[in-house]
Write an enzyme that holds these catalytic residues in place. Sequence first.
Site, PDB file in Angstrom:
ATOM      1  N   THR A 136       0.877  -1.327   0.358  1.00 38.91           N
ATOM      2  CA  THR A 136       0.003  -0.270   0.100  1.00 38.91           C
ATOM      3  C   THR A 136       1.410   1.006  -0.056  1.00 38.91           C
ATOM      4  O   THR A 136       1.663   1.322   0.282  1.00 38.91           O
ATOM      5  CB  THR A 136      -1.016  -0.203   1.284  1.00 38.91           C
TER       6      THR A 136
ATOM      7  N   GLU B 187      -3.579  -5.901 -11.873  1.00 39.38           N
ATOM      8  CA  GLU B 187      -5.148  -5.006 -11.970  1.00 39.38           C
ATOM      9  C   GLU B 187      -5.367  -6.431 -11.664  1.00 39.38           C
ATOM     10  O   GLU B 187      -5.034  -7.156 -11.096  1.00 39.38           O
ATOM     11  CB  GLU B 187      -5.286  -5.604 -13.986  1.00 39.38           C
TER      12      GLU B 187
ATOM     13  N   ASP C 290      -7.267  -6.361   0.688  1.00 41.26           N
ATOM     14  CA  ASP C 290      -8.621  -5.906  -0.306  1.00 41.26           C
ATOM     15  C   ASP C 290      -9.987  -5.976   0.016  1.00 41.26           C
ATOM     16  O   ASP C 290     -10.229  -6.203   1.534  1.00 41.26           O
ATOM     17  CB  ASP C 290      -8.838  -6.665  -1.371  1.00 41.26           C
TER      18      ASP C 290
ATOM     19  N   TYR D 253     -17.720   4.995   1.857  1.00 41.81           N
ATOM     20  CA  TYR D 253     -19.494   4.722   2.515  1.00 41.81           C
ATOM     21  C   TYR D 253     -19.553   5.212   3.282  1.00 41.81           C
ATOM     22  O   TYR D 253     -20.698   4.702   4.024  1.00 41.81           O
ATOM     23  CB  TYR D 253     -19.873   3.487   1.555  1.00 41.81           C
ATOM     24  N   ASP D 254     -18.690   5.177   4.607  1.00 40.35           N
ATOM     25  CA  ASP D 254     -18.412   6.223   5.766  1.00 40.35           C
ATOM     26  C   ASP D 254     -19.786   6.483   6.311  1.00 40.35           C
ATOM     27  O   ASP D 254     -20.179   6.587   6.774  1.00 40.35           O
ATOM     28  CB  ASP D 254     -17.785   6.316   6.418  1.00 40.35           C
TER      29      ASP D 254
ATOM     30  N   HIS E 106     -13.576  -3.011  10.257  1.00 38.08           N
ATOM     31  CA  HIS E 106     -13.269  -4.393   9.371  1.00 38.08           C
ATOM     32  C   HIS E 106     -11.499  -4.529   9.497  1.00 38.08           C
ATOM     33  O   HIS E 106     -11.828  -6.129   9.287  1.00 38.08           O
ATOM     34  CB  HIS E 106     -14.127  -4.887   7.506  1.00 38.08           C
TER      35      HIS E 106
END
Length: 200
Positions: free
Chosen positions: A8, A41, A70, A155-156, A181
Amino acid sequence: MEKLIIATKNKGKINDFNQLFKKFGIEVVSLLDLDYSNDIEETGSTFEENAAIKAETIVKQFNLPVLADDSGLEIDLLNGNPGVYSARYAGENKDDKANIHKVLDELKGQSFSNRTARFVCVLALAQPNKSTIFKRGTCEGIISESPQGENGFGYDPIFYPVGFSRTMAQMTHEQKNEISHRKNAMTKLENWLNTKSERR
């Protein structure tokens, strides 16, 4: 395992993983340290497949253990969508607001009992000449009817974690990290590392 690559460039993630692996005397380097710019990808149909693609691709290049993750949002009424397409649900531009708008449109008129969802994070630990290890963490919740809060990302603003009357975007960074999560997946990884170190 003395050295580990975190797949990352996200400084927050790097810091979190650094703190975890420091306990086990493992040196952490990130893609920022390696100046790695290849675009991998993600062609998998599951979080596990995508995390493995990242981790195993980088292992082959550096011959060192690699940890990749992911994550995304699964909504039960939408058959688990947006799932692995969470970041680009409304298009390839990865627009958080457009993604939220699409989800809310698809759930329009649905009662709270039909808006169950979960954030999912899968960690894949790939090591040279060994099978990849997977650890999955989830955070269960409900999708709100409109965005609430300014913190967080993705989406928080439309995700109420179970047991809370505020969205993830209305929580502080510290509050969110306690129940997220990714935290749950990291706890499972830490338990696995503890078991490994006990066997030595």
